[in-house]
Design a protein around this motif. Structure first.
Motif, PDB file in Angstrom:
ATOM      1  N   ALA A 158       2.812  -1.908   0.503  1.00 36.78           N
ATOM      2  CA  ALA A 158       2.301  -2.156  -0.846  1.00 36.78           C
ATOM      3  C   ALA A 158       3.439  -2.470  -1.812  1.00 36.78           C
ATOM      4  O   ALA A 158       3.327  -3.367  -2.658  1.00 36.78           O
ATOM      5  CB  ALA A 158       1.501  -0.953  -1.336  1.00 36.78           C
ATOM      6  N   GLU A 159       4.535  -1.737  -1.700  1.00 36.40           N
ATOM      7  CA  GLU A 159       5.680  -1.987  -2.580  1.00 36.40           C
ATOM      8  C   GLU A 159       6.275  -3.375  -2.355  1.00 36.40           C
ATOM      9  O   GLU A 159       6.678  -4.046  -3.310  1.00 36.40           O
ATOM     10  CB  GLU A 159       6.732  -0.902  -2.359  1.00 36.40           C
ATOM     11  N   ARG A 160       6.311  -3.823  -1.090  1.00 35.67           N
ATOM     12  CA  ARG A 160       6.816  -5.169  -0.812  1.00 35.67           C
ATOM     13  C   ARG A 160       5.881  -6.236  -1.404  1.00 35.67           C
ATOM     14  O   ARG A 160       6.344  -7.243  -1.961  1.00 35.67           O
ATOM     15  CB  ARG A 160       6.953  -5.387   0.699  1.00 35.67           C
ATOM     16  N   VAL A 202       6.329  -9.789 -11.634  1.00 29.88           N
ATOM     17  CA  VAL A 202       6.599  -8.355 -11.532  1.00 29.88           C
ATOM     18  C   VAL A 202       8.106  -8.138 -11.559  1.00 29.88           C
ATOM     19  O   VAL A 202       8.836  -8.618 -10.684  1.00 29.88           O
ATOM     20  CB  VAL A 202       5.994  -7.759 -10.241  1.00 29.88           C
ATOM     21  N   ARG A 203       8.600  -7.393 -12.553  1.00 28.41           N
ATOM     22  CA  ARG A 203      10.024  -7.136 -12.715  1.00 28.41           C
ATOM     23  C   ARG A 203      10.460  -5.842 -12.023  1.00 28.41           C
ATOM     24  O   ARG A 203      11.641  -5.623 -11.788  1.00 28.41           O
ATOM     25  CB  ARG A 203      10.367  -7.049 -14.203  1.00 28.41           C
ATOM     26  N   GLY A 204       9.532  -4.986 -11.712  1.00 33.90           N
ATOM     27  CA  GLY A 204       9.859  -3.721 -11.072  1.00 33.90           C
ATOM     28  C   GLY A 204       8.589  -3.022 -10.615  1.00 33.90           C
ATOM     29  O   GLY A 204       7.498  -3.298 -11.124  1.00 33.90           O
ATOM     30  N   VAL A 205       8.736  -2.146  -9.636  1.00 35.77           N
ATOM     31  CA  VAL A 205       7.600  -1.398  -9.094  1.00 35.77           C
ATOM     32  C   VAL A 205       7.829   0.081  -9.360  1.00 35.77           C
ATOM     33  O   VAL A 205       8.883   0.627  -9.019  1.00 35.77           O
ATOM     34  CB  VAL A 205       7.436  -1.639  -7.577  1.00 35.77           C
ATOM     35  N   VAL A 258      -1.233   1.963  -8.844  1.00 38.84           N
ATOM     36  CA  VAL A 258       0.157   1.523  -8.862  1.00 38.84           C
ATOM     37  C   VAL A 258       0.611   1.214 -10.279  1.00 38.84           C
ATOM     38  O   VAL A 258      -0.195   0.863 -11.149  1.00 38.84           O
ATOM     39  CB  VAL A 258       0.356   0.277  -7.968  1.00 38.84           C
ATOM     40  N   ASP A 259       1.921   1.336 -10.495  1.00 38.64           N
ATOM     41  CA  ASP A 259       2.552   0.978 -11.766  1.00 38.64           C
ATOM     42  C   ASP A 259       3.516  -0.180 -11.519  1.00 38.64           C
ATOM     43  O   ASP A 259       4.306  -0.137 -10.566  1.00 38.64           O
ATOM     44  CB  ASP A 259       3.337   2.152 -12.352  1.00 38.64           C
TER      45      ASP A 259
END
Length: 328
Positions: A238-240, A248-251, A267-268
């Motif tokens: 999911a993070e990938r 998206v600049r960051g997870v 998720v954020d």
């Protein structure tokens, strides 16, 4: 206009009619599997029970009790699949998928009872040995048990993996283990035929031990589900997916949980603070869309978009004392 703006600033959920139809079809297939496997195991156990009655084999008795228990596990799981098809309500806002976990607890109890019954009979027969009659029929019954369980195992595992039901897959693996314990009955019959009467109760104890090992694995799986455990590899995936989403600049935090045989995620993500509300919303929707289509069994995701910048600004300062720590 007010309703449109309200939709823009709230977290986004990708529930659709297609996803609802998929969930209903999954439950329907699960119910068909359980019905057919219940019938197959019941017929298998009844055939074995007839042979137990005139053979006196305690090993076969243990296997028969376990096959009856296996057939009964389809009942609570079937009820859970049926409940899981009901729509969410204002009280049960996530629906009734967790009924599968409650069914899992019932299954664990049924397996435990069958282990106690089989072990008791084996010990009693060790203390008071009896001759086993109709050894050929006992061997045949063991083979019947193996064939019945292996067919059920293949069917449950295949469909369980196709619809994403860990409970159904675990029940299939359970049936496969039972098939091999049925083959152990052949050893008991062979030992008795060679003049070793204790072979039958000793094999009965081995079967009891196998049931206990299955019980341990089933209890562990149900514990993980009740504690909302997921495979860390799913979080990595999911993070990938999120990191590869344009804009998206960051997870940030990524959380998942199983509800029945479907996954839900929260998720954020961070987006450029210069983006307009509409643009940030589009990034969140695209992130959500990619998650649902690239993470297996994920049926709904809630995406929260935070502004990235300016500088070291903390946009959640007012909530700092209320937030739970993120995952390690």
């Amino acid at each position: 206009m007010a309703a449109w703006l309200s939709h823009l600033v709230t977290p986004h959920s990708h529930d659709s009619a297609d996803k609802t139809d998929t969930a209903l079809e999954s439950s329907s297939r699960g119910l068909r599997v359980l019905g057919l496997s219940f019938a197959a195991l019941t017929v298998t156990a009844l055939a074995q029970a007839v042979i137990v009655a005139f053979s006196g084999s305690v090993a076969l008795l243990g296997d028969t009790l376990h096959n009856f228990a296996d057939a009964l596990t389809a009942v609570p799981l079937g009820i859970a699949f049926w409940l899981g098809r009901r729509v969410a309500t204002r009280r049960y806002t996530y629906g009734y998928g967790k009924a599968e976990d409650l069914a899992g607890l019932v299954i664990v109890v049924i397996i435990a009872v069958s282990a106690i019954a089989a072990g008791y009979e084996a010990v009693q027969r060790l203390l008071a040995p009896q001759d086993v009659r109709a050894l050929g029929w006992v061997a045949a019954a063991g083979l019947i048990g193996f064939l019945g369980n292996e067919w059920v195992a293949r069917y449950r595992i295949r469909v369980g993996r196709e619809i994403g039901s860990a409970a159904l897959v675990a029940d299939g693996l359970h049936a496969r283990t039972d098939g091999f314990t049925s083959l152990a009955v052949l050893l008991g019959a062979g030992g008795s035929a060679l003049g070793f009467p204790l072979a039958d109760p000793l094999v009965g104890l081995v079967i009891t031990l196998a049931i206990v090992m299955v019980l341990r694995g089933a209890a562990r799986e149900i514990y993980h589900r009740l504690m909302d455990a997921v495979d860390p590899a799913l979080l990595d995936q999911a993070e990938r997916v999120l990191a590869g989403t344009p804009g998206v600049r960051g997870v940030g935090a990524v959380r998942m949980r199983w509800i029945g045989h479907a996954l839900r995620a929260e998720v954020d993500i961070k987006v450029d603070h210069h983006l307009s509300l509409v643009e940030a919303h589009a990034v969140a929707v695209e992130a959500e869309h990619r998650l649902i289509h690239q993470v297996a069994r994920l049926r709904a995701a809630t995406v929260h978009a935070d502004p990235h910048g300016p500088g070291d600004a903390d946009h959640h300062a007012a909530l700092a004392s209320h937030r739970e720590p993120t995952t390690a």
